[in-house]
Design a protein around this motif. Sequence first.
Motif, mmCIF file in Angstrom:
data_model
loop_
_atom_site.group_PDB
_atom_site.id
_atom_site.type_symbol
_atom_site.label_atom_id
_atom_site.label_comp_id
_atom_site.label_asym_id
_atom_site.label_seq_id
_atom_site.Cartn_x
_atom_site.Cartn_y
_atom_site.Cartn_z
ATOM 1 N N UNK A 119 31.077 39.093 52.051
ATOM 2 C CA UNK A 119 32.051 40.373 52.338
ATOM 3 C C UNK A 119 31.064 41.336 51.364
ATOM 4 N N UNK A 120 31.461 41.059 49.745
ATOM 5 C CA UNK A 120 31.726 41.847 48.802
ATOM 6 C C UNK A 120 30.116 41.933 47.990
ATOM 7 N N UNK A 121 29.975 42.861 47.870
ATOM 8 C CA UNK A 121 28.840 43.172 46.517
ATOM 9 C C UNK A 121 28.769 42.216 45.308
ATOM 10 N N UNK A 122 27.268 42.280 45.156
ATOM 11 C CA UNK A 122 27.175 40.886 44.378
ATOM 12 C C UNK A 122 27.799 41.735 42.694
ATOM 13 N N UNK A 123 28.248 41.362 41.536
ATOM 14 C CA UNK A 123 29.409 41.543 40.796
ATOM 15 C C UNK A 123 28.565 40.424 39.531
ATOM 16 N N UNK A 124 28.482 40.797 38.557
ATOM 17 C CA UNK A 124 28.537 40.999 37.296
ATOM 18 C C UNK A 124 28.827 39.638 36.546
ATOM 19 N N UNK A 125 28.560 38.667 35.727
ATOM 20 C CA UNK A 125 29.942 37.572 35.330
ATOM 21 C C UNK A 125 29.498 37.040 34.171
ATOM 22 N N UNK A 158 30.250 40.038 29.275
ATOM 23 C CA UNK A 158 30.880 39.500 29.908
ATOM 24 C C UNK A 158 31.364 39.956 30.275
ATOM 25 N N UNK A 159 31.516 40.067 32.526
ATOM 26 C CA UNK A 159 32.366 40.407 33.408
ATOM 27 C C UNK A 159 33.508 40.915 33.179
ATOM 28 N N UNK A 160 34.311 41.456 33.540
ATOM 29 C CA UNK A 160 36.333 41.157 32.908
ATOM 30 C C UNK A 160 36.267 40.658 34.169
ATOM 31 N N UNK A 161 36.087 40.280 34.846
ATOM 32 C CA UNK A 161 36.653 39.175 36.792
ATOM 33 C C UNK A 161 36.691 37.640 35.889
ATOM 34 N N UNK A 162 36.191 37.278 34.460
ATOM 35 C CA UNK A 162 35.603 36.302 34.284
ATOM 36 C C UNK A 162 36.151 35.890 33.189
ATOM 37 N N UNK A 163 36.009 37.229 32.248
ATOM 38 C CA UNK A 163 36.398 37.331 30.930
ATOM 39 C C UNK A 163 37.494 36.441 30.647
ATOM 40 N N UNK A 164 37.219 35.388 29.585
ATOM 41 C CA UNK A 164 38.176 34.762 28.508
ATOM 42 C C UNK A 164 38.526 33.239 29.315
ATOM 43 N N UNK A 168 22.047 45.746 30.770
ATOM 44 C CA UNK A 168 22.575 44.044 31.086
ATOM 45 C C UNK A 168 23.230 43.297 32.650
ATOM 46 N N UNK A 169 24.149 44.303 32.683
ATOM 47 C CA UNK A 169 25.722 44.713 33.982
ATOM 48 C C UNK A 169 24.915 44.778 35.304
#
Length: 128
Positions: A42-48, A64-70, A109-110
């Motif tokens: 149900x969500x859009x494709x997200x950059x990792x 790096x995408x913000x959601x998993x950065x670190x 790239x993102x």
Amino acid sequence: QVQLRESGGGLVPAGGSLSLSCAASGGISDSYAIAWFRQAPGKEREFVAAIVNLRGWIYFRTYYGDSMKGRITASRDNAKNTLYLQMNSLRPEDTAVYYCAAQATVGIPTRAYDYEYWGQGTQVTVSS
């Protein structure tokens, strides 16, 4: 024809780690940008993450995408034409299908739209 094959997905408890691999074949070279995206139901494709060749083969930049950065580390073995994604401290919201993508000359790239070649994806499920 470039082909990408992801592996390493699975079920992991929250706080756990998982390592994904993307094996590329079919004429891909060091100059290609290779990236990870993910898509939850149900969500859009997200950059990792992405590793992009800059200034010829000498220099590579990692995004790096913000959601998993670190919590993630992307790496690339050009001799094996393989991209890796080490994921740590996984959360239930990281549950998604993770896709590998490649592009000879990437614009942004993102952005998923800029990638022509895609793998079939590997499922990552993080239990709470």
